[in-house]
Design a protein around this motif. Structure first.
Motif, PDB file in Angstrom:
ATOM      1  N   TYR A  26      34.737   8.188   4.934  1.00 20.38           N
ATOM      2  CA  TYR A  26      35.034   9.208   5.947  1.00 20.38           C
ATOM      3  C   TYR A  26      33.916  10.245   6.104  1.00 20.38           C
ATOM      4  O   TYR A  26      33.433  10.478   7.208  1.00 20.38           O
ATOM      5  N   GLY A  57      46.995  17.540   7.323  1.00 14.74           N
ATOM      6  CA  GLY A  57      46.049  16.421   7.453  1.00 14.74           C
ATOM      7  C   GLY A  57      44.660  16.834   7.032  1.00 14.74           C
ATOM      8  O   GLY A  57      43.677  16.553   7.711  1.00 14.74           O
ATOM      9  N   GLU A  78      48.109  16.786   2.769  1.00 15.07           N
ATOM     10  CA  GLU A  78      47.510  15.504   3.169  1.00 15.07           C
ATOM     11  C   GLU A  78      48.446  14.422   2.640  1.00 15.07           C
ATOM     12  O   GLU A  78      48.817  14.446   1.475  1.00 15.07           O
ATOM     13  N   THR A 121      42.645  19.895  12.133  1.00 16.66           N
ATOM     14  CA  THR A 121      41.414  19.467  12.804  1.00 16.66           C
ATOM     15  C   THR A 121      41.326  17.946  12.763  1.00 16.66           C
ATOM     16  O   THR A 121      41.393  17.345  11.687  1.00 16.66           O
TER      17      THR A 121
END
Ligand SMILES: C[S@@+](CC[C@H](N)C(=O)[O-])C[C@H]1O[C@@H](n2cnc3c(N)ncnc32)[C@H](O)[C@@H]1O
Length: 221
Positions: A26, A57, A78, A121
């Motif tokens: 990521y 998240g 998360e 975001t």
């Protein structure tokens, strides 16, 4: 709506899948975007964070370095465990005091009106049930609170929008469920928020399929 039970929070979080490999890829995948402006956008957005803050998240924690000092509380949530591991590692490296909660945006384990600021975001492209998640943000945010957001949304440019529509499925398989043609801002407004966009970026930062990227604040009227 009321606070979901612990079992419901766990059930919803378990629905979000990801692999160790995609978690590790990521940050490298976003490296160029961060360098070419996304990191600055995070900085500007999070200047407005205040009081008790919930990030949903939170991924690998790319926002962590951008929070201003002096917050009363910073809760990072998360649902995906591999990303959460990297998130907690980053918080430790930054020596940042955070509370971690494993939860999906559709079932947030907090009382109503718990937070002054909610941060999300690049999250609402991926949540499985965005309407339910928006309702949860509305529930946990105090009436005078602010939802600070950065999202990529469906392009208004007809040709790009059509391409996004046509490749949403394969893109989602490649990008952990990300829906590149989501009309997230309209959804947030339909959920009862007023949204003020402070920037709309249609160049660089992300591949053309994941543009434009908008930043702004959503408030309850
Ligand atoms: C594109 S990443 C964004 C990560 C981070 N917010 C950032 O700005 O880099 C999307 C994140 O949303 C998480 N996610 C996926 N489904 C979710 C859900 N239903 N509720 C909350 N987070 C979710 C993913 O695990 C992932 O960490």
């Amino acid at each position: 709506m009321s606070t979901p039970s612990a079992a419901e929070v766990e059930r919803r979080a378990d629905r979000v899948h990801g692999s160790g490999l995609s978690a590790r890829l990521y940050d490298p995948f976003l490296w160029w975007g961060e360098k070419s402006g996304l990191s600055k956008k995070r900085d500007r957005l999070l200047e407005a964070a205040r009081g008790e803050v919930l990030e949903i998240g939170a991924g690998t924690g790319l926002n962590l370095a951008h929070y201003p000092p002096g917050l009363d509380r910073l809760v990072v949530s998360e649902p995906e465990q591999h990303k959460a591991d990297l998130l907690l590692k980053r918080a430790a490296e930054l020596d940042l005091e955070v509370e971690f909660v494993r939860a999906s945006a559709e079932a947030l384990p907090f009382e109503d009106n718990s937070f002054d600021t909610v941060v999300a975001t690049l999250v609402f492209c991926t949540v499985g049930e965005p309407e339910a998640a928006i309702a949860e943000v509305k529930r946990v945010l105090r009436p005078d609170g602010a939802w600070l957001l950065i999202e990529h949304i469906r392009s208004d440019r007809p040709a790009i929008g059509r391409i996004q529509d046509s490749i949403t499925r394969p893109w989602a398989r490649l990008a952990d469920g990300c829906q590149c043609n989501r009309r997230t801002i309209e959804m947030i407004e339909a959920g009862g928020f007023e949204v003020e966009l402070t920037s709309v970026a249609d160049k660089a930062l992300m591949p053309p399929i994941a543009r434009p990227i908008v930043a702004g604040v959503a408030r309850l009227p």
